[in-house]
Enzyme design. Structure first.
Site, PDB file in Angstrom:
ATOM      1  N   LYS A   1      75.995  85.799  30.140  1.00 55.10           N
ATOM      2  CA  LYS A   1      75.812  84.520  29.442  1.00 55.10           C
ATOM      3  C   LYS A   1      74.869  83.677  30.276  1.00 55.10           C
ATOM      4  O   LYS A   1      75.175  83.317  31.417  1.00 55.10           O
ATOM      5  CB  LYS A   1      77.165  83.812  29.285  1.00 55.10           C
ATOM      6  CG  LYS A   1      77.040  82.404  28.722  1.00 55.10           C
ATOM      7  CD  LYS A   1      78.384  81.690  28.656  1.00 55.10           C
ATOM      8  CE  LYS A   1      78.178  80.184  28.683  1.00 55.10           C
ATOM      9  NZ  LYS A   1      79.453  79.451  28.775  1.00 55.10           N
TER      10      LYS A   1
ATOM     11  N   GLY B   1      82.981  70.656  29.048  1.00 55.21           N
ATOM     12  CA  GLY B   1      84.167  70.082  29.663  1.00 55.21           C
ATOM     13  C   GLY B   1      84.630  68.779  29.044  1.00 55.21           C
ATOM     14  O   GLY B   1      85.597  68.184  29.511  1.00 55.21           O
TER      15      GLY B   1
ATOM     16  N   ALA C   1      81.235  75.364  24.539  1.00 58.19           N
ATOM     17  CA  ALA C   1      81.229  74.052  25.212  1.00 58.19           C
ATOM     18  C   ALA C   1      81.642  72.902  24.300  1.00 58.19           C
ATOM     19  O   ALA C   1      81.081  72.704  23.228  1.00 58.19           O
ATOM     20  CB  ALA C   1      79.870  73.736  25.820  1.00 58.19           C
ATOM     21  N   GLY C   2      82.615  72.152  24.750  1.00 59.01           N
ATOM     22  CA  GLY C   2      82.988  70.909  24.102  1.00 59.01           C
ATOM     23  C   GLY C   2      84.103  71.020  23.079  1.00 59.01           C
ATOM     24  O   GLY C   2      84.648  70.009  22.643  1.00 59.01           O
TER      25      GLY C   2
ATOM     26  N   ASN D   1      87.135  76.987  27.361  1.00 55.61           N
ATOM     27  CA  ASN D   1      87.689  77.035  28.715  1.00 55.61           C
ATOM     28  C   ASN D   1      88.473  75.762  29.026  1.00 55.61           C
ATOM     29  O   ASN D   1      89.683  75.759  29.186  1.00 55.61           O
ATOM     30  CB  ASN D   1      86.561  77.233  29.731  1.00 55.61           C
ATOM     31  CG  ASN D   1      87.035  77.557  31.139  1.00 55.61           C
ATOM     32  OD1 ASN D   1      86.376  78.300  31.855  1.00 55.61           O
ATOM     33  ND2 ASN D   1      88.169  77.034  31.583  1.00 55.61           N
ATOM     34  N   THR D   2      87.761  74.623  29.036  1.00 59.77           N
ATOM     35  CA  THR D   2      88.384  73.372  29.468  1.00 59.77           C
ATOM     36  C   THR D   2      89.536  72.949  28.567  1.00 59.77           C
ATOM     37  O   THR D   2      90.534  72.400  29.041  1.00 59.77           O
ATOM     38  CB  THR D   2      87.320  72.262  29.539  1.00 59.77           C
ATOM     39  OG1 THR D   2      86.308  72.681  30.441  1.00 59.77           O
ATOM     40  CG2 THR D   2      87.920  70.957  30.029  1.00 59.77           C
TER      41      THR D   2
END
Lengths: 257, 64
Positions: free
Chosen positions: A97, A158, A184-185, A206-207
């Site tokens: 990635k 994040g 992301a996000g 992830n976050t």
């Protein structure tokens, strides 16, 4: 979910459409996260090595899960290429990635450098999954550079703010003939579900998990939301009326004239 | 002197194999870059470090 609905990336088939991150949480939770997420792909980062008395993340990842190293930390194409080559030398496959950031406040990806790195690494036989700011021209350049998927951001990394770039991701889904993986996000299962309803091929998170109260339970919630969104997309969403209403019941046969 | 992960060290004359073993790295879990070029695992014992070399030893960690 029908098992003939596969996610295909660089010729590899996956049943799961939930790509799991492994950052910012305890190694001891990785196994439960992978299992509850039903994830078949997990992202990793490459960093200066610890000595062997430290635990190694590879010992915590269940067998059969595809590793997707990222190039986080890279500030330009050259550094991303270096990190990707090191990742491949670590002996866990050809997936990468690409993540290139010049901006340290918003951590936005550098689309121009990402195109350059994609071309170099695709030519070296990598299965390249570039993280990018959702822009149609960039996405087309990534296709031409040999990307195996395109990974547009939903909102800053994040942030858990959800689909801030919704309409532009929709353009990529409609126009680009590669899996569009929203990265992301994404902060909540409902947002992951919405991305899947729009026709995204997969969601990466992830976050949202790492900052949840109960990480394994949240992984389960995301799995269900992503499956629900996929099913809704495949079934074809009902139409939206611009004006007025439409009764859900037949209007004939009332008990009056 | 040899730069190992950003730190100047007395490693001239040692092989990559020796560097990894003497510094507690697990050779199966790391990748090595010498002056920006990857050192294949098969060359760890034959690659000898010299003054001014720069070595990076990396492994996987959690990431998104």
């Amino acid at each position: 979910m029908e098992n003939n609905d596969k996610l295909v990336i660089g010729g590899h088939e996956f049943n799961s459409r939930f790509i799991l991150g492994s950052g910012k949480y305890s190694l001891s939770l990785i196994k439960a996260a992978v299992e509850n997420a039903g994830a078949e792909i997990i992202t990793l980062a490459v960093r200066r090595a610890n000595t062997k008395e430290h635990e190694n993340i590879l010992d915590h990842i269940p067998e059969g899960v595809t590793l997707l190293p990222n190039t986080s930390g890279a500030r330009n194409a050259e550094e991303a290429v270096r990190i990707a080559r090191l990742a491949r030398e670590l002996g866990c496959g050809d997936f990468v990635k690409i993540e290139i950031m010049r901006d340290t406040k918003y951590l936005l990806p550098d689309n121009a450098e990402t195109i350059k790195a994609t071309e170099i690494l695709a030519n070296e036989g990598f299965i390249v999954m570039p993280y990018m700011y959702p822009d149609l021209n960039t996405a087309r350049d990534l296709v031409n550079a040999g990307a195996a998927s395109v990974m547009p951001l939903a909102s800053p990394i994040g942030s858990n703010k959800g689909l801030a770039t919704r309409d532009f991701i929709q353009i990529l889904i409609d126009e680009i003939d590669l899996p569009i993986i929203v990265d992301a996000g994404i902060g909540r299962p409902s947002q992951a579900c919405e991305a899947m309803e729009m026709g995204a091929a997969a969601v990466m998170s992830n976050t949202a998990l790492a900052t949840a109260g109960d990480l394994p339970m949240m992984a389960d919630a995301f799995r269900k939301a992503i499956e629900a969104g996929r099913q809704a997309y495949l079934s074809g969403l009902g139409r939206v009326l611009v004006r007025g209403a439409s009764p859900s019941d037949t209007l004939t046969g009332f008990l009056r004239d | 002197m040899v730069k190992l992960n950003g730190e100047q060290r007395e490693l001239s004359g040692k092989s990559v194999d020796e560097l990894l073993n003497e510094n507690g790295y697990d050779p199966k879990r790391v990748a090595v870059e010498l002056n920006l070029e990857i050192v294949p695992k098969s060359q760890y014992s034959t690659t000898v470090l010299k003054d001014g070399d720069s070595v990076e030893v990396v492994s996987f960690v959690g990431g998104g």
